[in-house]
Design an enzyme around this catalytic site. Structure first.
Site, PDB file in Angstrom:
ATOM      1  N   LYS A 182       0.892  -1.205   0.036  1.00  0.00           N
ATOM      2  CA  LYS A 182      -0.026   0.046  -0.287  1.00  0.00           C
ATOM      3  C   LYS A 182       1.079   1.034  -0.014  1.00  0.00           C
ATOM      4  O   LYS A 182       0.419   2.266  -0.523  1.00  0.00           O
ATOM      5  CB  LYS A 182      -0.951  -0.149   1.160  1.00  0.00           C
ATOM      6  CG  LYS A 182      -1.995   0.997   1.258  1.00  0.00           C
ATOM      7  CD  LYS A 182      -1.478   2.417   1.779  1.00  0.00           C
ATOM      8  CE  LYS A 182      -2.772   3.279   1.697  1.00  0.00           C
ATOM      9  NZ  LYS A 182      -2.360   4.565   2.357  1.00  0.00           N
ATOM     10  N   ASP A 227      -5.288   5.091 -15.394  1.00  0.00           N
ATOM     11  CA  ASP A 227      -6.278   4.209 -14.681  1.00  0.00           C
ATOM     12  C   ASP A 227      -5.742   3.751 -13.292  1.00  0.00           C
ATOM     13  O   ASP A 227      -4.966   2.488 -13.614  1.00  0.00           O
ATOM     14  CB  ASP A 227      -7.011   3.181 -15.446  1.00  0.00           C
ATOM     15  CG  ASP A 227      -7.912   2.382 -14.971  1.00  0.00           C
ATOM     16  OD1 ASP A 227      -8.119   2.378 -13.625  1.00  0.00           O
ATOM     17  OD2 ASP A 227      -8.827   1.728 -15.726  1.00  0.00           O
TER      18      ASP A 227
HETATM   19  C1  MEV Z   1       0.434   4.898   4.886  1.00  0.00           C
HETATM   20  O1  MEV Z   1      -0.241   5.438   3.855  1.00  0.00           O
HETATM   21  C2  MEV Z   1       1.667   3.901   4.255  1.00  0.00           C
HETATM   22  C3  MEV Z   1       2.392   3.151   5.131  1.00  0.00           C
HETATM   23  O2  MEV Z   1       1.515   2.310   6.282  1.00  0.00           O
HETATM   24  C4  MEV Z   1       3.234   2.070   4.347  1.00  0.00           C
HETATM   25  C5  MEV Z   1       4.138   1.239   5.166  1.00  0.00           C
HETATM   26  O3  MEV Z   1       3.636   0.655   6.249  1.00  0.00           O
HETATM   27  O4  MEV Z   1       4.867   0.448   4.812  1.00  0.00           O
HETATM   28  C6  MEV Z   1       3.136   3.848   6.041  1.00  0.00           C
END
Ligand code: MEV
Length: 448
Positions: free
Chosen positions: A280, A296
Site C-alpha cells: 500500500k 487508470d
Molecule cells: C500509509 O499510507 C503507508 C504506510 O503504512 C506504508 C508502510 O507501512 O510501509 C506507512
C-alpha cells in the site's frame, strides 16, 4: 441519504436538475447546493469536459495536486506531479527522492510492454480437433480482425500472439484464447477489447464455414482485456554503500539502519498482513503519479496485487539486499500505462502533468511512476524502523486536525509553533486549543 422511490430517467435530467434534486434532500438545501456549485468550474468549456468523463455529474471533487522535486531517474532529474489526498505522501516522496538523488538516483528499466486479454468460451466439440485447427484459426482471426488492427499496426503495434488455453481442469468445456498485444503509446484498452470481440465473431465464422466443426459447439462467454499484465513490467532500484547511510536516520549508524531496514523488508516478504501494508505504501506513490497523468489507477492497483501474489502467496513487491557492503532496494511491478488516449490528453491537468514531466513516452512514464512507488516505500520503511510513522505523519496532518477543530488563523499559528517540537495527536491539539480558548474566549470565532 436515502430516497423513497425508484428513480426513472434520472440520467436524462440536466446537470442543474440533478444538482437541484440532490440538494433538495439536504435539511439545508440552499447551503448544500451552494457547496456543490462552488466546485463547478467557472469555464463552461472545461466543466463540460470534466462532466463528460463520467455520468450523472453534479459537481467536481478536487484533490490536492502536488509536485515532488529531485527525482533522478537514469541520470535525468524530474519534477514529479502527484495527486493524493493523504498527508505526508508527497513530502515522503520528495525527501526520499532527494536522499537518493544525492546517492546516484534511481536506476530503471522497462522489461516488456506486452499486454494481454482473453476470449473466454465454452467448446463442446472435440478438443483435439480444436487444438489441431489452431494454426488455421489464428490465420482466419488475423484476417478477420485486419480492419481493427490496421491502424495500430501502422504505429508499430498489434496482435503479437494468439494461443489456445485448455481450461477444462477449472470448469467443464472451458477454453480461452489468450492474446498478447503491443499497443505502443496507448494504454490500449479499447483496441484490445475491440480485437477480442472481433475474434469472437471470427471464431464463430470459422466454426460455421469449416468442415467438421459445428458453430453450436461454441459458446463465447466474454471478451475482455486482463489487468494482470504480468509481462508489462518495470524494474527500479536504488543502492549505495552502507557507509553512506550513516545520516539516513538520527542516532543510527549506516550499518544499523541498513540492518533494521532489511529486517522490515524481510518481514514484508514473509507475512501477508505486513506485505499488504508495505505494498500500500508503494501504491501511495504510484497511484498519485497515475492519477496526476490521467491513467487508470484501479487497473494498476489490481495488476500490482495479482503480481504480488504470483507465487501463490501474497508478498511484498520490493526487496532489500545488503551484499559486500552495498545496500540495495529494488521494485519490480506491472505498469500498463499510456500517454495517448484515455484522459492523458483530455484532462487539462493531466496534460499539464505530462508537460511537467517533459512529455515522456509510455516507457519513461512507467519508470517515473515506479520511482514514486519505491521512494514512498523507502520513506515508509525508514520512518517505521527508526522514529515510527506517527511523528512525521501526524505533524503533516496537523493542518487537517486544526481545520476539523475549527481553529482560527491565529490559533493555527500558535498551534503550529507549539507543536513544532511536541508530539501531535488529535487529543493533544484539542486540549491545546481548549486551553487557548479559555485564555482568550474570542480567539476561535473568526474562523467559523
Ligand atoms: C500509509 O499510507 C503507508 C504506510 O503504512 C506504508 C508502510 O507501512 O510501509 C506507512
Amino acid at each position: 441519504m436515502t430516497h423513497q422511490q425508484i428513480l426513472k430517467g434520472f440520467s436524462k435530467l440536466s446537470q442543474d436538475e440533478k444538482l437541484r434534486f440532490v440538494s433538495a434532500r439536504f435539511d439545508d438545501s440552499q447551503q448544500a447546493r451552494k457547496i456543490f456549485e462552488s466546485f463547478i468550474h467557472p469555464d463552461p468549456y472545461i466543466q463540460q469536459r470534466l462532466s463528460g468523463f463520467s455520468e450523472n455529474t453534479i459537481s467536481n471533487f478536487p484533490l490536492p495536486y502536488g509536485v515532488a522535486p529531485n527525482f533522478m531517474i537514469n541520470g535525468t532529474l524530474y519534477l514529479v506531479p502527484m495527486v493524493v489526498e493523504e498527508s505526508s505522501v508527497v513530502a515522503a516522496a520528495s525527501a526520499a527522492a532527494r536522499f537518493w538523488a544525492e546517492r546516484g538516483g534511481f536506476r530503471a528499466r522497462v522489461i516488456d510492454t506486452s499486454k494481454n486479454g482473453q476470449l473466454h468460451f465454452l467448446y463442446k466439440g472435440d478438443p483435439d480437433q480444436l487444438k489441431q485447427a489452431m494454426p488455421d484459426i489464428i490465420s482466419h482471426l488475423r484476417k478477420h480482425a485486419a480492419p481493427v488492427t490496421a491502424n495500430m499496426e501502422k504505429r508499430g503495434g498489434g496482435v503479437t500472439e494468439i494461443s489456445l488455453k485448455d481450461q477444462r481442469h477449472l470448469m467443464d468445456n472451458y477454453f480461452q484464447l489468450h492474446v498478447t498485444f503491443e499497443t505502443g503509446e496507448a494504454m490500449g484498452a479499447n483496441f484490445i477489447n475491440s480485437c477480442l470481440e472481433d475474434f469472437s465473431e471470427g471464431l464463430h465464422e470459422f466454426f460455421s464455414n469449416t468442415k467438421g466443426f459445428e458453430p453450436r459447439d461454441f459458446e463465447p462467454v466474454m471478451a475482455i482485456l486482463s489487468n494482470y499484465n504480468d509481462e508489462c513490467l518495470v524494474e527500479i532500484s536504488v543502492s549505495c554503500p552502507v557507509s553512506e547511510l550513516d545520516h539516513a536516520a538520527p542516532g543510527l549508524t549506516g550499518k544499523d539502519f541498513a540492518r533494521r531496514f532489511a529486517l522490515a523488508s524481510q518481514i514484508a516478504e514473509a507475512d501477508v498482513h505486513r506485505a499488504t501494508t508495505h505494498n500500500k505504501g508503494i501504491m501511495n506513490g504510484v497511484d498519485a503519479v497515475i492519477l496526476a497523468t490521467g491513467n487508470d489507477f484501479r487497473a494498476i492497483e489490481a495488476g500490482a496485487h495479482a503480481f504480488a501474489a504470483r507465487s501463490g502467496t501474497y508478498r511484498s513487491l520490493s526487496r532489500t539486499r545488503i551484499e559486500d557492503g552495498e545496500f540495495e532496494i529494488a521494485l519490480t511491478m506491472p505498469m500498463a500505462l499510456g500517454t495517448v488516449g484515455g484522459l492523458t490528453r483530455l484532462h487539462p491537468l493531466a496534460e499539464k502533468s505530462m508537460e511537467i514531466l517533459g512529455n515522456p513516452e509510455a516507457r519513461e512514464l512507467m519508470m517515473i511512476a515506479a520511482a514514486a512507488g519505491l521512494a514512498n516505500n523507502f520513506a515508509a520503511l525508514r520512518s517505521l524502523t527508526t522514529t515510527g510513522i506517527q511523528a512525521g505523519h501526524m505533524r503533516l496532518h496537523l493542518p487537517n486536525i486544526l481545520t476539523q477543530l475549527n481553529a482560527s488563523e491565529e490559533e493555527s499559528k500558535q498551534a503550529n509553533r507549539h507543536f513544532s517540537n511536541r508530539k501531535v495527536s488529535h487529543q493533544a491539539v484539542a486540549a491545546y486549543l481548549d486551553q487557548l480558548r479559555k485564555r482568550s474566549p474570542n480567539a476561535g470565532k473568526n474562523h467559523t
